[in-house]
Design an enzyme around this catalytic site. Structure first.
Site, short mmCIF file in Angstrom:
data_model
loop_
_atom_site.label_atom_id
_atom_site.label_comp_id
_atom_site.label_asym_id
_atom_site.label_seq_id
_atom_site.Cartn_x
_atom_site.Cartn_y
_atom_site.Cartn_z
CB CYS A 10 11.05 0.85 1.03
SG CYS A 10 11.41 2.23 1.72
CB CYS A 13 12.82 2.26 5.72
SG CYS A 13 11.42 3.04 4.41
#
Lengths: 75, 315
Positions: A10, A13
């Site tokens: 995502c 991250c």
């Protein structure tokens, strides 16, 4: 030293990965920053909310993005 | 105070006439936007602080090996305070079932967590009042508990992807955060969330204001009023693709209610928007086989439709 960023890809991250890279650079320490995206590997650490940050096999943070300064404190 | 500020801007500074369409629409827009952003900022901050005390690892431990019924109720309640993002639905799901949280109890959590979320509640409270917000929480919890119990009774463990049961799950120590860290986290979380949802709020309130001022009264009463039995299922079906825009959808729905949409239909629509979403289905497909995924969507959709009919009948 080995720093692992756990997360299934995502945007958070990615931010955490970038921050960790910067933190390593600033600290001047010898450390490798890697992304871990495979679910079994993430689960092996017992992490349930991503992104998470692991330093030398120890989970230091999960479920949030840490700032460069915060990560520096963990190295 | 906000009301007089909005009046002052629209009628004194801009000079529109009170009671005119453009004046009323703009006034409505300014008032609602200010009110919602004030509520959003304060409440998201407070909720974020509360959440730092309920990391999912702790919730998992509280739910592990809990029996059905008690477990379902607890899971639905914990769903409100445990932070949840659909992007970590997979590790969360695996972590739960691997540590012995029953499947039905896991589902009660997975349903309640996104549905009873702070943004939807704040928007409902700000626009519809605290009574509707409370009814939303109550019926959201009921849907989560009921659907979880049914899924548990159906014994669908074999429709979880096989690899999930073979996974080795480690035990992460939870690092307790200091108060200072909690405040920092809450501040960042609030800013991040506001940054993400503000365009939806502004567009949603803007469209709502337009409807408020320009669409004739009772325009929707014939189609979306309580006498049309198809209104509730259609509202639920429309709600599924509208995920992540709860912040923008609620102001529009609020304006539609003024024009004759029945309250049960409104609630059912809201629940479908927050609880059922295509992106979540795609993520959950990683851990669920099609059959269980379909059962999950079907039962939740049915429960939401029932809630819609119930409140259309009694309110």
């Amino acid at each position: 030293m080995k720093i692992e960023i756990l997360g299934t890809g995502c945007s958070k991250c990615k931010t955490l990965y970038d921050n960790a890279k910067k933190a390593v650079e600033e600290s001047g320490k010898e450390a490798e920053v890697v992304k871990v995206e495979e679910i079994p590997k993430i689960m092996a650490y017992g992490v349930m909310s991503t992104p998470a940050l692991v330093v030398d096999g120890k989970v230091k943070l999960s479920g949030k993005v840490a700032s460069v300064a915060e990560i520096l404190g963990m190295l | 105070m906000l009301k007089s500020f909005a009046d002052y801007i629209v009628f004194t500074i801009i000079g529109l006439v009170p009671g005119s369409r453009s004046g009323e629409s703009l006034n409505f827009f300014i008032y609602d936007t200010l009110k919602i952003f004030l509520l959003l900022t304060t409440i998201i901050f407070v909720v974020a602080i509360i959440r730092t005390s309920f990391p999912p690892e702790k919730t998992k431990r509280m739910l592990s090996h809990k029996r059905e019924y008690v477990g379902n109720v607890l899971a639905a309640l914990l769903g409100i305070v445990t932070p949840f993002c659909s992007c970590s639905a997979v590790p969360l799901f695996i972590g739960f079932v691997e540590s012995g949280v029953p499947l039905g109890v896991t589902f009660s959590f997975l349903i309640s967590s996104p549905m009873v979320n702070e943004v939807a509640l704040i928007m409902l409270w700000g626009l519809f009042g605290w009574k509707i917000a409370l009814i939303y929480i109550g019926s959201g919890l009921l849907v989560a508990i009921f659907a979880g119990i049914v899924i548990g009774k159906l014994k669908m463990e074999k429709y979880v992807q096989d690899y999930v049961w073979e996974m080795q799950v480690g035990n992460a120590e939870i690092v307790e955060q200091t108060f200072r860290q909690k405040i920092d986290y809450a501040r960042e979380y609030t800013l991040e969330l506001l940054k993400k949802i503000w365009p939806y709020v502004v567009i949603g309130v803007g469209l709502g204001a337009f409807i408020h001022g320009y669409v004739p009264q009772d325009f929707l009463a014939r189609w979306a009023g309580r006498d049309n039995p198809f209104a509730v299922p259609i509202a639920v079906a429309l709600g599924v693709p509208l995920y992540s825009n709860a912040a923008g959808v609620i102001p529009i729905v609020h304006a539609l209610m003024e024009k004759g949409m029945a309250i049960g239909t409104v609630l059912a629509f809201m629940m479908a928007v927050t609880a059922l979403s295509l992106p979540e289905a795609i993520i959950l497909k990683n851990v669920l086989k099609n059959r269980l995924l379909a059962v999950f969507f079907g039962i939740v959709a049915m429960a939401i439709v029932c809630v819609g009919y119930l409140f259309n009948a009694i309110l």
